[in-house]
Motif scaffolding. Structure first.
Motif, PDB file in Angstrom:
ATOM      1  N   ASP A  43     -18.405   1.337  -5.410  1.00  0.00           N
ATOM      2  CA  ASP A  43     -17.462   1.661  -6.477  1.00  0.00           C
ATOM      3  C   ASP A  43     -16.083   1.151  -6.065  1.00  0.00           C
ATOM      4  N   VAL A  44     -15.100   1.371  -6.904  1.00  0.00           N
ATOM      5  CA  VAL A  44     -13.753   0.875  -6.635  1.00  0.00           C
ATOM      6  C   VAL A  44     -13.180   1.495  -5.364  1.00  0.00           C
ATOM      7  N   GLN A  45     -13.397   2.796  -5.166  1.00  0.00           N
ATOM      8  CA  GLN A  45     -12.842   3.452  -3.986  1.00  0.00           C
ATOM      9  C   GLN A  45     -13.433   2.891  -2.698  1.00  0.00           C
ATOM     10  N   SER A  46     -14.719   2.616  -2.689  1.00  0.00           N
ATOM     11  CA  SER A  46     -15.312   2.060  -1.469  1.00  0.00           C
ATOM     12  C   SER A  46     -14.796   0.644  -1.210  1.00  0.00           C
ATOM     13  N   ALA A  47     -14.467  -0.097  -2.263  1.00  0.00           N
ATOM     14  CA  ALA A  47     -13.851  -1.423  -2.089  1.00  0.00           C
ATOM     15  C   ALA A  47     -12.465  -1.272  -1.467  1.00  0.00           C
ATOM     16  N   LEU A  48     -11.691  -0.316  -1.970  1.00  0.00           N
ATOM     17  CA  LEU A  48     -10.360  -0.065  -1.407  1.00  0.00           C
ATOM     18  C   LEU A  48     -10.462   0.378   0.050  1.00  0.00           C
ATOM     19  N   ASP A  49     -11.438   1.223   0.349  1.00  0.00           N
ATOM     20  CA  ASP A  49     -11.645   1.682   1.723  1.00  0.00           C
ATOM     21  C   ASP A  49     -11.973   0.506   2.641  1.00  0.00           C
ATOM     22  N   LEU A  50     -12.802  -0.419   2.159  1.00  0.00           N
ATOM     23  CA  LEU A  50     -13.166  -1.583   2.958  1.00  0.00           C
ATOM     24  C   LEU A  50     -11.944  -2.469   3.198  1.00  0.00           C
ATOM     25  N   ILE A  51     -11.157  -2.704   2.160  1.00  0.00           N
ATOM     26  CA  ILE A  51      -9.932  -3.495   2.300  1.00  0.00           C
ATOM     27  C   ILE A  51      -9.018  -2.868   3.358  1.00  0.00           C
ATOM     28  N   ALA A  52      -8.850  -1.549   3.284  1.00  0.00           N
ATOM     29  CA  ALA A  52      -7.983  -0.844   4.233  1.00  0.00           C
ATOM     30  C   ALA A  52      -8.540  -0.927   5.653  1.00  0.00           C
TER      31      ALA A  52
END
Length: 121
Positions: A25-34
């Motif tokens: 989901d979008v949050q897991s994408a943001l977590d990966l980027i971080a």
């Protein structure tokens, strides 16, 4: 998740080697980027196709567009490595074609091609 950093043409690129689904989901994408940014300092990422949930490839879910927007917003370039020939959706094929002609997200068959594309930006 195995995360390594390589240097190609003086550009540092994070390469993820994992068979697990990392982006659902979008949050897991943001977590990966971080995570990648914190651990490597890289703003270019090579991802295996297996790290994306199958929902990403169903454009009706809008997940691909939302995730791509996050990568663009955070100025992260990414290349997804895998075999995409099994997808029959014309919309998905068009999305992959357009992405491959842009500068933010690429879909390629080999890791070496992904590294070369990201290093050339």
């Amino acid at each position: 998740m195995n995360l390594i950093t390589i240097k190609h043409n003086d550009v540092e690129i994070a390469v993820i080697r994992s068979s697990e689904t990392l982006i659902t989901d979008v949050q897991s994408a943001l977590d990966l980027i971080a995570t990648v940014s914190y651990e490597t300092g890289c703003d270019r990422i090579v991802l295996p196709k297996a790290s994306l949930s199958e929902e990403f490839f169903d454009l009706k879910t809008r997940l691909a567009g939302e995730i791509l927007q996050k990568f663009v917003n955070y100025r992260v370039k990414a290349a997804v490595v895998g075999d995409f020939s099994g997808y029959t959706s014309k919309s998905l094929r068009d999305f992959i074609y357009e992405s491959n002609h842009g500068k933010d997200l690429f879909f390629v068959a080999e890791e070496e091609e992904a590294i070369a594309k990201l290093a050339a930006l």
